[in-house]
Design a protein around this motif. Structure first.
Motif, mmCIF file in Angstrom:
data_model
loop_
_atom_site.group_PDB
_atom_site.id
_atom_site.type_symbol
_atom_site.label_atom_id
_atom_site.label_comp_id
_atom_site.label_asym_id
_atom_site.label_seq_id
_atom_site.Cartn_x
_atom_site.Cartn_y
_atom_site.Cartn_z
ATOM 1 N N GLN A 67 13.084 41.988 50.816
ATOM 2 C CA GLN A 67 12.783 42.001 52.255
ATOM 3 C C GLN A 67 11.837 43.129 52.632
ATOM 4 O O GLN A 67 11.213 43.087 53.692
ATOM 5 N N GLY B 60 19.837 35.546 55.192
ATOM 6 C CA GLY B 60 19.987 36.571 56.220
ATOM 7 C C GLY B 60 21.149 37.502 55.938
ATOM 8 O O GLY B 60 21.059 38.717 56.149
ATOM 9 N N ALA C 53 19.833 43.517 61.045
ATOM 10 C CA ALA C 53 20.503 42.332 61.588
ATOM 11 C C ALA C 53 19.593 41.118 61.460
ATOM 12 O O ALA C 53 18.428 41.171 61.853
ATOM 13 N N PRO C 54 20.069 40.005 60.914
ATOM 14 C CA PRO C 54 19.224 38.814 60.784
ATOM 15 C C PRO C 54 18.943 38.174 62.138
ATOM 16 O O PRO C 54 19.717 38.332 63.083
ATOM 17 N N TYR C 55 17.838 37.451 62.229
ATOM 18 C CA TYR C 55 17.548 36.683 63.435
ATOM 19 C C TYR C 55 18.625 35.613 63.614
ATOM 20 O O TYR C 55 19.187 35.443 64.703
ATOM 21 N N PRO D 182 15.955 38.541 56.360
ATOM 22 C CA PRO D 182 16.107 37.844 57.641
ATOM 23 C C PRO D 182 15.036 36.816 57.934
ATOM 24 O O PRO D 182 15.251 35.923 58.746
ATOM 25 N N TYR D 183 13.854 36.917 57.294
ATOM 26 C CA TYR D 183 12.737 36.029 57.617
ATOM 27 C C TYR D 183 12.619 34.954 56.547
ATOM 28 O O TYR D 183 12.226 35.229 55.406
ATOM 29 N N ARG E 241 22.201 34.063 62.781
ATOM 30 C CA ARG E 241 23.497 34.655 62.444
ATOM 31 C C ARG E 241 24.595 33.604 62.506
ATOM 32 O O ARG E 241 24.529 32.682 63.317
ATOM 33 N N ALA F 99 15.601 43.406 63.316
ATOM 34 C CA ALA F 99 15.822 43.228 61.884
ATOM 35 C C ALA F 99 15.244 44.399 61.099
ATOM 36 O O ALA F 99 15.851 44.897 60.147
ATOM 37 N N TRP G 50 29.665 36.128 63.786
ATOM 38 C CA TRP G 50 29.008 37.434 63.690
ATOM 39 C C TRP G 50 29.705 38.506 64.522
ATOM 40 O O TRP G 50 29.943 39.621 64.044
ATOM 41 N N PRO H 114 13.840 45.410 56.361
ATOM 42 C CA PRO H 114 12.966 44.230 56.286
ATOM 43 C C PRO H 114 11.596 44.533 56.888
ATOM 44 O O PRO H 114 11.479 45.237 57.893
ATOM 45 N N LEU I 122 25.439 45.084 57.517
ATOM 46 C CA LEU I 122 24.031 44.739 57.273
ATOM 47 C C LEU I 122 23.109 45.914 57.564
ATOM 48 O O LEU I 122 22.064 46.070 56.922
#
Length: 684
Positions: free
Chosen positions: A385, A413, A499-501, A418-419, A503, A494, A507, A279, A269
């Motif tokens: 993003q 994500g 990295a997504p919030y 991610p948002y 997961r 992020a 992960w 993002p 990612l």
């Protein structure tokens, strides 16, 4: 078959086709058929990344070719089959030669032909340069290990693991509706019509494939309409042979070009963010509770809703006022929810009329006419993003819709957005009080925490469902406010690492097969595990735990993973667990930052991270806070600039902490051994 070498790889020419292989700085591998180049592309923030000059195209066995890079070994057979392997030689993916169906009036052909030149006529054109970007439709089939599982393809509702089936890809900029067609929970059979007619959602030709051999991401950079067909593999038992999994993508035209990245999920990612842009960093108001609706057609209605939130001391951060067709007209922002100094402005556009106005009463209005630095969209494509996040207000009301909201956020994500977050309660009917509360409790841990009032679907205000629901919603909102420093750091992570919030449970342990199958819980950052209640009437919750020790954040009870546990889930809350050794930054009673520390397991150490928000342009006030987990450098675009386009913008530093058990006590220090510098509250 011959080849021409170049920086980072080269071009391999077959009888009737050519394949470009190029390794970029950062480890991403580009493959383009018939002269397809990486740019121009909407997915990339600028020019294509520079080639890695250390990677060289060289002859391989049996007349093939290969490119050896730091993270991938790429081999191309003389028949056009491409294999991608780990540096240790384990197979990640085998791409068969593509096939084209050229329209009449183009190159003479008897229908389909394959990428290596073995068409029905078998015409020999060795050494002849190919025209870039064939106009005809094409198909590309790949094989993956038998144990591999598929994720991604945008904001799907049948995941997060994508079951075997056929998945529609909408043309970039269009979202005609429909979702995955295939087997499994939430998947719908392909009946020739969209199961959710008119429902906008986001699709991307981005697959994240997780197997014992490793994790890789593949992105077919073509915005045309198409379809992806997935088939999970079957492992042989005893002396039986494995049947590999397969992925087949069919697109109506345009270039056949794709990128591949490999490594641990976090590295993949991060590489994806470096390739397509980091993002956008959300403003302060976007990390709190928001309310939107098409019912706010008058200033009086806006004032009434805001007044009710104030009366009940519910921390509302923004009101989105929508016009016809769901298009946003105004956004009413409240900087300090606890001490508002005046009523919100009228919804008729009162202000300076320029799109961003200040009324001098602690409230600002942002209209759709302004060019926001952080936009909330209902549709988009790879690279979206860079400009903001994704919200989805057209979600089916029901317990199945509640479950699907997890798949939607996790899937986006893993595609680099991610948002996101669907509207609380869905939008097709009036939810029951229990469904509304359980949805509200889940949404409090999504990046986008919002309720949407849709026409004909009933109210979405917490006080409309009775005192018990209001108390539960108030507790969820209070916990979200307490965790705002943590969400702020997750936002910075992020932006810096991709990295997504939110997961998946696998992960950090992608080889744990049982976690790949789990889609009813998720990690919030590295520190917290959230297990929402997804069944009506349920007051307990079976939760699968990743490796390590985990603490119930309410009772303090500890559990050892991997394994399954049954936790209490009263109507007032959902189970949330903290990883042993985590140092989670939270808001203290005085509004300052403090570290909530969970004791590490014997013989192990924990970690934490605080990133103070220096404030972002367009905020309703100064930034809040921080978060806890490890982070690395900023994700940048191909040109080396921060992909938010700033370049001159300065971001707050990361403050790292270490948690150890020493002399019978839990000790928290900075990475360099200095004192923590924040109040510490020990939990165990």
């Amino acid at each position: 078959m011959d080849a021409r070498t170049g920086p980072g790889g080269g071009v391999i020419r077959f009888a009737r086709s050519s394949l470009s292989v190029r390794v970029a700085v950062g480890g991403a591998v580009f493959l383009g058929w018939d002269g397809a180049e990486p740019s121009p592309s909407y997915a990339l923030p600028g020019a294509a990344p520079e080639p890695d000059v250390r990677a060289v195209l060289e002859p391989d066995k049996d007349g093939g070719w290969r490119v050896v890079s730091e993270r991938l070994l790429v081999t191309v057979s003389r028949h056009g089959t491409v294999e991608l392997r780990t540096p240790g030689g384990e197979l990640l993916r085998r791409d068969l030669p593509p096939r084209w169906w050229e329209p009449s009036g183009e190159q003479p052909s008897d229908g389909a032909r394959d990428g290596a030149g073995a068409g029905k006529r078998g015409r020999e054109e060795s050494g002849r340069e190919q025209r870039p970007s064939r106009p005809g439709r094409w198909m590309h089939r790949s094989h993956v290990p038998a144990d591999a599982r598929f994720f991604g393809l945008g904001g799907r509702t049948c995941g997060p693991r994508l079951p075997s089936g056929s998945y529609r890809l909408h043309e970039s900029g269009r979202a005609p509706g429909g979702d995955a067609e295939g087997g499994g929970r939430g998947a719908r059979a392909d009946t020739g019509r969209d199961p959710h007619q008119g429902t906008p959602h986001i699709t991307m030709p981005v697959q994240l494939v997780v197997a014992d051999a490793g994790t890789h991401l593949v992105f077919h950079d073509n915005p045309r309409e198409g379809r992806v067909t997935l088939r999970e593999g079957v492992e042989g038992r005893g002396s039986g042979h494995d049947r590999p999994g397969s992925s087949e993508i069919r697109v109506t035209g345009g270039p056949l070009r794709y990128w591949v990245l490999a490594g641990p999920p976090a590295r993949v990612l991060h590489g994806w963010a470096r390739l397509t842009g980091a993002p956008a960093l959300p403003p302060d108001w976007a990390l709190g509770h928001q309310h939107s609706g098409r019912l706010f057609r008058s200033g009086q209605r806006v004032r009434e809703v805001a007044a009710q939130y104030r009366l009940r001391q519910l921390p509302l951060r923004a009101l989105h006022v929508e016009g016809d067709g769901g298009r946003p007209m105004l956004r009413v922002l409240r900087g300090e929810w606890a001490r508002p100094t005046g009523p919100p402005p009228d919804a008729d556009g009162s202000g300076d009329g320029s799109g961003a106005g200040s009324r001098g009463d602690g409230v600002r209005v942002v209209s759709a006419g302004a060019a926001p630095e952080f936009a909330l969209r209902r549709s988009g494509w790879a690279g979206m993003q860079r400009g903001g996040g994704m919200w989805r207000d057209e979600v089916a009301t029901g317990w199945e819709g509640l479950r699907e909201s997890i798949s939607f956020v996790l899937g986006l994500g893993l595609c680099g957005v991610p948002y996101s977050g669907p509207g609380i309660g869905g939008s097709t009917a009036a939810p029951s009080p229990e469904l509304y509360l359980r949805w509200f409790q889940l949404a409090a841990y999504f990046p986008l925490f919002h309720a949407h009032s849709a026409k004909g679907a009933g109210p979405r205000e917490p006080w409309a469902f009775g005192p018990e629901v209001l108390a539960g919603c108030s507790a969820a909102m209070a916990e979200r406010e307490r965790l705002r420093p943590y969400f702020t750091t997750l936002a910075h992570l992020a932006h810096r690492t991709g990295a997504p919030y939110v997961r998946p449970l696998w992960w950090q342990h992608p080889r744990e097969r049982s976690l790949r199958e789990c889609g009813d819980a998720f990690l919030l950052g590295d520190a917290l595990l959230v297990a929402p209640v997804l069944e009506e009437g349920a007051r307990t919750r079976r939760v699968r735990l990743p490796f390590g020790r985990w603490y119930d954040t309410v009772t303090g009870a500890s559990y050892e993973g991997p394994g399954q546990v049954v936790l209490d889930a009263p109507l007032s809350r959902i189970p949330v667990l903290a990883r042993a050794g985590a140092a989670v930054p939270v808001s203290g009673a005085d509004g300052g930052i403090e570290l909530e520390v969970w004791a590490p397991a014997p013989g192990r150490r924990g970690r934490g991270l605080v990133i103070r928000d220096a404030g972002t342009p367009g905020d309703a006030g100064s930034g809040t806070g921080t978060g806890a987990e490890s982070g690395t450098g900023t994700a940048t675009g191909p040109g080396g600039k921060g992909v938010d386009g700033g370049g001159a913008r300065r971001f707050p530093p990361a403050e790292r902490f270490t948690v150890v058990h020493r002399d019978g006590a839990t000790v928290v220090t900075r990475e360099d051994g200095a004192a923590a510098g924040y109040p510490v509250r020990l939990r165990s």
